[in-house]
Design a protein around this motif. Structure first.
Motif, PDB file in Angstrom:
ATOM      1  N   THR A  16       0.600  -1.069  -0.211  1.00 20.80           N
ATOM      2  CA  THR A  16      -0.254  -0.337   0.176  1.00 20.80           C
ATOM      3  C   THR A  16       1.004   0.964  -0.111  1.00 20.80           C
ATOM      4  O   THR A  16       2.070   1.232   0.299  1.00 20.80           O
ATOM      5  CB  THR A  16      -1.059  -0.360   1.558  1.00 20.80           C
ATOM      6  N   ASP A  17       0.608   2.287  -0.670  1.00 20.88           N
ATOM      7  CA  ASP A  17       0.787   3.748  -0.520  1.00 20.88           C
ATOM      8  C   ASP A  17       0.970   4.272   1.078  1.00 20.88           C
ATOM      9  O   ASP A  17      -0.097   3.917   1.581  1.00 20.88           O
ATOM     10  CB  ASP A  17       0.419   4.982  -1.165  1.00 20.88           C
ATOM     11  N   LEU A  18       2.373   5.018   0.840  1.00 21.77           N
ATOM     12  CA  LEU A  18       1.901   5.428   2.455  1.00 21.77           C
ATOM     13  C   LEU A  18       3.065   7.150   2.920  1.00 21.77           C
ATOM     14  O   LEU A  18       3.675   7.390   1.857  1.00 21.77           O
ATOM     15  CB  LEU A  18       2.922   4.754   3.458  1.00 21.77           C
ATOM     16  N   ALA A  19       1.640   7.627   3.243  1.00 23.76           N
ATOM     17  CA  ALA A  19       1.622   9.179   3.265  1.00 23.76           C
ATOM     18  C   ALA A  19       2.060   9.752   4.808  1.00 23.76           C
ATOM     19  O   ALA A  19       1.635   9.132   5.654  1.00 23.76           O
ATOM     20  CB  ALA A  19       0.990   9.923   2.629  1.00 23.76           C
ATOM     21  N   VAL A  20       2.996  10.335   4.384  1.00 21.98           N
ATOM     22  CA  VAL A  20       3.650  11.355   5.933  1.00 21.98           C
ATOM     23  C   VAL A  20       3.361  12.931   6.017  1.00 21.98           C
ATOM     24  O   VAL A  20       4.441  13.200   5.135  1.00 21.98           O
ATOM     25  CB  VAL A  20       5.139  10.640   5.805  1.00 21.98           C
ATOM     26  N   TYR A  21       2.782  12.859   6.910  1.00 11.40           N
ATOM     27  CA  TYR A  21       2.250  14.414   6.913  1.00 11.40           C
ATOM     28  C   TYR A  21       3.235  15.012   8.178  1.00 11.40           C
ATOM     29  O   TYR A  21       3.549  14.012   8.675  1.00 11.40           O
ATOM     30  CB  TYR A  21       0.934  14.797   7.556  1.00 11.40           C
ATOM     31  N   ALA A  22       3.842  16.373   8.087  1.00 11.56           N
ATOM     32  CA  ALA A  22       4.180  16.928   9.638  1.00 11.56           C
ATOM     33  C   ALA A  22       4.069  18.112   9.986  1.00 11.56           C
ATOM     34  O   ALA A  22       3.421  18.972   8.516  1.00 11.56           O
ATOM     35  CB  ALA A  22       5.577  16.807   9.803  1.00 11.56           C
ATOM     36  N   VAL A  23       3.660  18.752  10.941  1.00  7.94           N
ATOM     37  CA  VAL A  23       3.978  20.277  11.113  1.00  7.94           C
ATOM     38  C   VAL A  23       5.498  20.427  12.531  1.00  7.94           C
ATOM     39  O   VAL A  23       5.226  19.723  12.585  1.00  7.94           O
ATOM     40  CB  VAL A  23       2.858  21.216  11.875  1.00  7.94           C
ATOM     41  N   ARG A  24       5.749  21.606  12.179  1.00  6.31           N
ATOM     42  CA  ARG A  24       7.188  22.296  12.636  1.00  6.31           C
ATOM     43  C   ARG A  24       6.234  22.454  14.007  1.00  6.31           C
ATOM     44  O   ARG A  24       5.770  23.763  13.858  1.00  6.31           O
ATOM     45  CB  ARG A  24       8.224  22.523  12.136  1.00  6.31           C
ATOM     46  N   ALA A  25       6.905  22.842  15.142  1.00  7.64           N
ATOM     47  CA  ALA A  25       6.421  24.029  16.063  1.00  7.64           C
ATOM     48  C   ALA A  25       6.493  25.841  15.564  1.00  7.64           C
ATOM     49  O   ALA A  25       5.289  26.071  15.985  1.00  7.64           O
ATOM     50  CB  ALA A  25       7.941  24.053  17.331  1.00  7.64           C
ATOM     51  N   ASP A  26       7.768  25.627  14.533  1.00  5.11           N
ATOM     52  CA  ASP A  26       7.779  27.692  14.508  1.00  5.11           C
ATOM     53  C   ASP A  26       6.023  27.199  13.520  1.00  5.11           C
ATOM     54  O   ASP A  26       5.291  28.642  13.455  1.00  5.11           O
ATOM     55  CB  ASP A  26       8.416  27.460  13.955  1.00  5.11           C
ATOM     56  N   GLU A  27       5.729  26.267  12.734  1.00  4.86           N
ATOM     57  CA  GLU A  27       4.586  26.119  11.539  1.00  4.86           C
ATOM     58  C   GLU A  27       3.253  26.378  12.421  1.00  4.86           C
ATOM     59  O   GLU A  27       2.731  27.226  12.305  1.00  4.86           O
ATOM     60  CB  GLU A  27       4.897  25.545  10.388  1.00  4.86           C
ATOM     61  N   TRP A  28       2.957  25.975  13.562  1.00  5.74           N
ATOM     62  CA  TRP A  28       1.902  25.443  14.701  1.00  5.74           C
ATOM     63  C   TRP A  28       2.285  27.436  15.182  1.00  5.74           C
ATOM     64  O   TRP A  28       0.958  27.870  15.379  1.00  5.74           O
ATOM     65  CB  TRP A  28       2.640  24.564  15.422  1.00  5.74           C
ATOM     66  N   ALA A  29       3.275  27.786  15.440  1.00  4.94           N
ATOM     67  CA  ALA A  29       3.072  29.005  16.261  1.00  4.94           C
ATOM     68  C   ALA A  29       2.713  30.115  14.906  1.00  4.94           C
ATOM     69  O   ALA A  29       1.682  30.823  15.877  1.00  4.94           O
ATOM     70  CB  ALA A  29       4.494  29.068  16.777  1.00  4.94           C
ATOM     71  N   ALA A  30       2.909  30.054  14.134  1.00  2.00           N
ATOM     72  CA  ALA A  30       2.888  31.229  13.231  1.00  2.00           C
ATOM     73  C   ALA A  30       1.112  31.112  13.078  1.00  2.00           C
ATOM     74  O   ALA A  30       0.460  32.062  12.855  1.00  2.00           O
ATOM     75  CB  ALA A  30       3.857  30.703  11.901  1.00  2.00           C
ATOM     76  N   ARG A  31       0.813  29.590  12.720  1.00  2.00           N
ATOM     77  CA  ARG A  31      -0.575  29.454  11.961  1.00  2.00           C
ATOM     78  C   ARG A  31      -1.568  29.918  13.733  1.00  2.00           C
ATOM     79  O   ARG A  31      -2.418  30.304  13.645  1.00  2.00           O
ATOM     80  CB  ARG A  31      -0.676  27.686  12.218  1.00  2.00           C
ATOM     81  N   GLU A  32      -1.028  29.881  14.855  1.00  2.00           N
ATOM     82  CA  GLU A  32      -1.535  29.793  15.805  1.00  2.00           C
ATOM     83  C   GLU A  32      -2.171  31.044  16.287  1.00  2.00           C
ATOM     84  O   GLU A  32      -2.795  31.881  16.445  1.00  2.00           O
ATOM     85  CB  GLU A  32      -1.204  29.226  17.323  1.00  2.00           C
ATOM     86  N   SER A  33      -0.948  32.445  16.382  1.00  2.00           N
ATOM     87  CA  SER A  33      -1.117  33.701  16.032  1.00  2.00           C
ATOM     88  C   SER A  33      -1.443  34.337  14.834  1.00  2.00           C
ATOM     89  O   SER A  33      -2.394  34.965  15.583  1.00  2.00           O
ATOM     90  CB  SER A  33       0.508  34.060  15.675  1.00  2.00           C
ATOM     91  N   LYS A  34      -1.535  33.371  13.981  1.00  2.00           N
ATOM     92  CA  LYS A  34      -2.282  34.307  12.806  1.00  2.00           C
ATOM     93  C   LYS A  34      -4.463  33.860  13.163  1.00  2.00           C
ATOM     94  O   LYS A  34      -4.927  34.785  12.308  1.00  2.00           O
ATOM     95  CB  LYS A  34      -2.437  33.395  11.445  1.00  2.00           C
ATOM     96  N   ALA A  35      -4.124  32.971  13.986  1.00  2.00           N
ATOM     97  CA  ALA A  35      -5.576  32.548  13.742  1.00  2.00           C
ATOM     98  C   ALA A  35      -6.439  33.239  15.107  1.00  2.00           C
ATOM     99  O   ALA A  35      -7.574  33.796  14.765  1.00  2.00           O
ATOM    100  CB  ALA A  35      -6.092  31.068  14.360  1.00  2.00           C
ATOM    101  N   GLY A  36      -5.124  33.718  16.112  1.00  2.00           N
ATOM    102  CA  GLY A  36      -5.412  34.574  16.570  1.00  2.00           C
ATOM    103  C   GLY A  36      -5.584  36.427  16.605  1.00  2.00           C
ATOM    104  O   GLY A  36      -6.317  37.069  17.413  1.00  2.00           O
ATOM    105  N   ASP A  37      -5.032  36.206  15.775  1.00  2.00           N
ATOM    106  CA  ASP A  37      -5.628  37.991  14.674  1.00  2.00           C
ATOM    107  C   ASP A  37      -6.809  38.177  14.084  1.00  2.00           C
ATOM    108  O   ASP A  37      -7.582  39.193  14.022  1.00  2.00           O
ATOM    109  CB  ASP A  37      -4.402  37.409  13.383  1.00  2.00           C
ATOM    110  N   HIS A  38      -7.445  36.900  14.109  1.00  2.00           N
ATOM    111  CA  HIS A  38      -8.781  37.268  13.653  1.00  2.00           C
ATOM    112  C   HIS A  38     -10.041  37.372  14.556  1.00  2.00           C
ATOM    113  O   HIS A  38      -9.485  36.848  15.758  1.00  2.00           O
ATOM    114  CB  HIS A  38      -9.119  35.836  12.840  1.00  2.00           C
TER     115      HIS A  38
END
Ligand SMILES: CC(C)(COP(=O)(O)OP(=O)(O)OC[C@H]1O[C@@H](n2cnc3c(N)ncnc32)[C@H](O)[C@@H]1OP(=O)(O)O)[C@@H](O)C(=O)NCCC(=O)NCCS
Length: 193
Positions: free
Chosen positions: A171-193
């Motif tokens: 079967t095919d296998l996909a790997v997804y990931a997010v780093r801490a700095d990317e998560w922090a940027a996402r959270e801060s962007k969400a906080g702006d709204h």
């Protein structure tokens, strides 16, 4: 690495340790062939679910000495699924990385509960456990899980064609990931709204 006290609450859900009494709810989804199609193991018998609940019921917290943590996803008193957090390394310290996973009862799918539970778990992994990277591995055909990863801001980092021998076939296998700095940027962007 600090420990995380349970339960974790979200707008609609409670994430908590499995406990005696959950068996009937967990059996209701872990016994369904479609539900376990992309996760290791066969549909579980009630006895296997009883063992699973007994084995995992003890951890009232997430910490490196319990690197694999399965949490019940509870909605209005019913366990509608479970989520997994696996801290990498023999004692959870090594790479400061965490693998996540999710399972939801069929009648509870399509309402955003898995994303809501996974998002809370990822937040705890970064904010409270201080991990550097959260990742997930999925069957290449598991589109619903891929959409969860994407909603969480995870990147598809790898796609191994027929990279996994799973349940008697390649079967095919996909790997997804997010780093801490990317998560922090996402959270801060969400906080702006
Ligand atoms: C993977 C799995 C948990 C996904 O379930 P899911 O219900 O699709 O995921 P969510 O609970 O996050 O719900 C998201 C869906 O609800 C919809 N939705 C409806 N109301 C919503 C709301 N209030 N908030 C957010 N999403 C909502 C979303 O649009 C989304 O639909 P889409 O993916 O078609 O766009 C489920 O298919 C499953 O248990 N599969 C078997 C186990 C498995 O394969 N686990 C993963 C192994 S890697």
């Amino acid at each position: 690495m600090p420990r995380v006290r349970l339960p974790i609450t979200t707008d609609r859900l409670v994430l908590r340790s499995l406990r005696p009494g959950d068996e009937r709810h967990v059996f209701a989804y872990r016994s369904v062939p479609d539900v376990v199609r992309y996760i290791p193991g066969e549909p579980k018998t009630l006895e296997q679910v009883q063992d699973m609940v007994a084995e995992r019921a003890t951890a009232g917290r997430i910490e490196p000495s319990h690197p694999i943590c399965t949490l019940a996803v509870e909605l209005d008193g019913r366990v509608i699924g479970d989520v997994l957090l696996h801290l990498d390394g023999p004692d959870g310290h090594d790479g400061r990385q965490a693998e996540i996973g999710w399972v939801l009862a069929p009648d509870m799918q399509g309402m955003g509960y898995a994303t809501e539970a996974a998002e809370a778990l990822v937040r705890v992994a970064f904010d409270e456990l201080g991990v550097h990277r959260v990742w997930a591995q999925l069957d290449g055909e598991n589109d619903a899980s891929a959409r969860i990863c994407e909603r969480l801001g995870m990147r598809r980092e790898a796609y191994f064609q027929q990279g996994s021998w799973f349940k008697g076939q390649w079967t095919d296998l996909a790997v997804y990931a997010v780093r801490a700095d990317e998560w922090a940027a996402r959270e801060s962007k969400a906080g702006d709204h």
